[in-house]
Design a protein around this motif. Structure first.
Motif, PDB file in Angstrom:
ATOM      1  N   GLY A  73       0.795  -1.238  -0.036  1.00  0.00           N
ATOM      2  CA  GLY A  73      -0.075  -0.035  -0.002  1.00  0.00           C
ATOM      3  C   GLY A  73       0.693   1.465  -0.045  1.00  0.00           C
ATOM      4  O   GLY A  73       0.559   2.195   0.233  1.00  0.00           O
ATOM      5  N   LEU A  74       2.178   1.263  -0.150  1.00  0.00           N
ATOM      6  CA  LEU A  74       2.879   2.360  -0.263  1.00  0.00           C
ATOM      7  C   LEU A  74       2.852   3.049  -1.745  1.00  0.00           C
ATOM      8  O   LEU A  74       3.522   2.575  -2.385  1.00  0.00           O
ATOM      9  N   ARG A  75       2.058   3.707  -1.902  1.00  0.00           N
ATOM     10  CA  ARG A  75       1.961   4.501  -3.222  1.00  0.00           C
ATOM     11  C   ARG A  75       2.747   5.773  -3.211  1.00  0.00           C
ATOM     12  O   ARG A  75       2.286   6.942  -2.626  1.00  0.00           O
ATOM     13  N   ILE A  76       4.037   5.669  -3.599  1.00  0.00           N
ATOM     14  CA  ILE A  76       4.784   6.923  -3.411  1.00  0.00           C
ATOM     15  C   ILE A  76       4.529   8.050  -4.050  1.00  0.00           C
ATOM     16  O   ILE A  76       4.916   9.331  -3.702  1.00  0.00           O
ATOM     17  N   THR A  77       3.623   8.014  -5.350  1.00  0.00           N
ATOM     18  CA  THR A  77       3.153   9.103  -6.139  1.00  0.00           C
ATOM     19  C   THR A  77       2.296   9.993  -5.209  1.00  0.00           C
ATOM     20  O   THR A  77       1.944  11.015  -5.689  1.00  0.00           O
ATOM     21  N   ARG A  78       1.751   9.704  -4.012  1.00  0.00           N
ATOM     22  CA  ARG A  78       0.784  10.104  -3.273  1.00  0.00           C
ATOM     23  C   ARG A  78       1.463  11.136  -2.365  1.00  0.00           C
ATOM     24  O   ARG A  78       1.133  12.023  -1.549  1.00  0.00           O
ATOM     25  N   SER A  79       2.877  11.044  -2.150  1.00  0.00           N
ATOM     26  CA  SER A  79       3.604  11.880  -0.957  1.00  0.00           C
ATOM     27  C   SER A  79       3.953  13.105  -1.749  1.00  0.00           C
ATOM     28  O   SER A  79       4.960  13.273  -2.844  1.00  0.00           O
ATOM     29  N   ARG A  80       3.635  14.246  -1.161  1.00  0.00           N
ATOM     30  CA  ARG A  80       4.320  15.609  -1.737  1.00  0.00           C
ATOM     31  C   ARG A  80       5.832  15.813  -1.386  1.00  0.00           C
ATOM     32  O   ARG A  80       6.371  16.269  -2.205  1.00  0.00           O
ATOM     33  N   THR A  81       6.221  15.091  -0.524  1.00  0.00           N
ATOM     34  CA  THR A  81       7.863  15.120  -0.321  1.00  0.00           C
ATOM     35  C   THR A  81       8.488  14.230  -1.347  1.00  0.00           C
ATOM     36  O   THR A  81       9.659  14.746  -1.906  1.00  0.00           O
ATOM     37  N   ALA A  82       8.012  13.265  -1.690  1.00  0.00           N
ATOM     38  CA  ALA A  82       8.751  12.322  -2.959  1.00  0.00           C
ATOM     39  C   ALA A  82       8.606  13.147  -4.051  1.00  0.00           C
ATOM     40  O   ALA A  82       9.691  13.225  -4.789  1.00  0.00           O
ATOM     41  N   TRP A  83       7.490  14.026  -4.549  1.00  0.00           N
ATOM     42  CA  TRP A  83       7.401  14.904  -5.714  1.00  0.00           C
ATOM     43  C   TRP A  83       8.620  15.769  -5.449  1.00  0.00           C
ATOM     44  O   TRP A  83       9.034  16.204  -6.531  1.00  0.00           O
ATOM     45  N   ALA A  84       8.434  16.515  -4.264  1.00  0.00           N
ATOM     46  CA  ALA A  84       9.516  17.620  -4.176  1.00  0.00           C
ATOM     47  C   ALA A  84      10.989  17.192  -4.334  1.00  0.00           C
ATOM     48  O   ALA A  84      11.700  17.627  -4.829  1.00  0.00           O
TER      49      ALA A  84
END
Length: 438
Positions: A244-255
């Motif tokens: 369930g770790l959807r990395i694209t939902r993380s704002r930090t990951a996108w930044a």
């Protein structure tokens, strides 16, 4: 009691002492094995890092000779300079899946073997297509190792993320500089054949395979052996992959991905065009090459210092801002006095390019688990390298059509502003698992 015959109590005590002694010997043996594997892993990390850029910078030093030897057109040569970030983006996505199946150690070992094979094959491929294919093989090995190095550091050195990332980044910068500086002299010493000058770097890659063999074999050796020898090993950690770790939902990951892409853009522009900027300003070609080497060498000491400092701070934003200001000052200097202050601008841009080890450190700090680091590293690097592809090409187009460096330098400075902004966001004390888990 018969004299000379041990009592039952004495026999029991002696047996207990024997068991304690045997246990101490076992614990000592395990500790010695763990220490030996730790030292071997550090050697493996350093050798791996040394091999992550020579395939690129050695080619840059001999690009003209390669073009003449293979009959490459200018457009194909331009494509060749864009292949590294493209391969990093495409193949880097595969790294977490491969690591889950085979273990990070096995994948890095295979990556070093792929680099070795690619560097041996490409000089003697005999055609442009073969040269590109062999280059892609080497770059595939670099791509998966790029992604998995932060994972390995996080997993096996969780209390030394900053220092180990610094050591790895310093070795990477050293490999970059050494390959750029020594490829031409080595080629001359080997008879002037560009094939020999490129192939010689395969020896360094082959040496990097050796320390990873035990970690590759540990994956299939069973959890008992690998966990006893090295806790939290590939086998043990493979079972804790978070669902369930959807990395694209993380704002930090996108930044972090955008920050990684913008710093990579700046680095590739610097490596590809800075020497030409100095030469157009009247700096001799030899001096321009030395200035570029100075810029790359700056990453050797700073790549060790910056991650250690970043790991001690709850927010890495101040470091992002400081590096960005150095970059803006360097670009301004190249515009106003490219020859007069050439050494100062080379140093400032070298400092600015240390955003790369900072980004790697933040990858390790922004995720809680090894599996989270793997997903974040793959996402940030793959997305970032995709974003970095147009930058060097766009600089070349602006330079060709404007006839000067004003517009290209304006573009470089303009890209530094969003790099600072997203870097500050990525540097906040956040964990991607908290943002991205269902």
């Amino acid at each position: 009691m018969i004299v000379g015959m041990p009592s039952e109590e004495t026999g029991t005590t002696t047996s207990a002492r024997i068991r304690v002694s045997q246990g101490e010997r076992v614990d000592a043996g395990v500790s010695a094995t763990r220490a030996w594997r730790t030292r071997l892993l550090v050697v493996g990390i350093v050798l791996c890092a040394l091999n992550l850029r020579p395939a690129i910078t050695s080619l840059g030093a001999l690009l003209e000779e390669v073009r003449d030897g293979l009959g490459m057109s200018g457009s194909i040569a331009g494509l060749l300079t864009s292949v590294p970030p493209l391969c990093f983006a495409v193949f880097g996505v595969m790294a977490p899946r491969l690591a889950r199946r085979f273990g990070p150690g096995a994948v890095v070992c295979g990556g070093m073997a792929a680099i070795t094979a690619g560097l041996v094959i490409r000089p003697y491929a005999g055609s442009t297509v073969g040269f590109l294919a062999a280059s892609a093989l080497a770059l595939m090995g670099i791509a998966v190792s790029n992604v998995l190095m932060p994972v390995i550091v996080k997993r096996w050195f969780p209390d030394r993320v900053g220092s180990m990332t610094g050591l790895y980044s310093m070795a990477l910068a050293l490999g970059t500089s050494v390959a750029a500086a020594l490829t031409v002299p080595i080629t001359d010493a080997l008879g002037g054949r560009w094939q020999s000058g490129l192939a010689v770097w395969a020896a360094l890659a082959a040496a990097a395979v050796l320390p990873w063999i035990p970690f590759a074999r540990a994956r299939g050796a069973g959890s008992a052996d690998s966990c006893t020898a090295f806790p939290d090993s590939d086998t043990a950690s493979a079972r804790v992959e978070p669902d369930g770790l959807r990395i694209t939902r993380s704002r930090t990951a996108w930044a972090l991905a955008v920050f990684f892409g913008l710093q990579a853009t700046a680095a590739y522009i610097t490596m590809g065009w800075m020497a030409q900027i100095f030469r157009d300003a009247g700096v001799p070609a030899g001096t321009a090459g030395v200035l570029l080497a100075v810029t790359m060498v700056m990453g050797v000491p700073l790549a060790f210092v910056i991650p250690r400092l970043a790991a001690r701070l709850p927010h890495q934003g101040p470091i992002v801002i400081a590096l960005g200001v150095c970059g803006l000052a360097g670009y301004a200097g190249l515009y106003w006095a490219p020859a007069g202050g050439a050494w100062a601008w080379a140093v400032l841009l070298g400092i600015s390019n240390c955003a790369f080890p900072l980004a790697l450190t933040m990858v390790g700090m922004r995720a809680r688990t090894g599996a989270g680091v793997a997903k974040l590293s793959a996402f940030a690097q793959s997305t970032g390298y995709l974003l970095s592809i147009p930058g060097p090409l766009l600089v070349g187009v602006l330079y060709q059509h404007s006839g000067g460096w004003g517009r290209p330098l304006a573009l470089m400075a303009g890209l530094m502003l969003p790099q600072i902004a997203v870097g500050v966001l990525a540097g906040r004390d956040r964990i991607v698992e908290d943002e991205a888990t269902r």
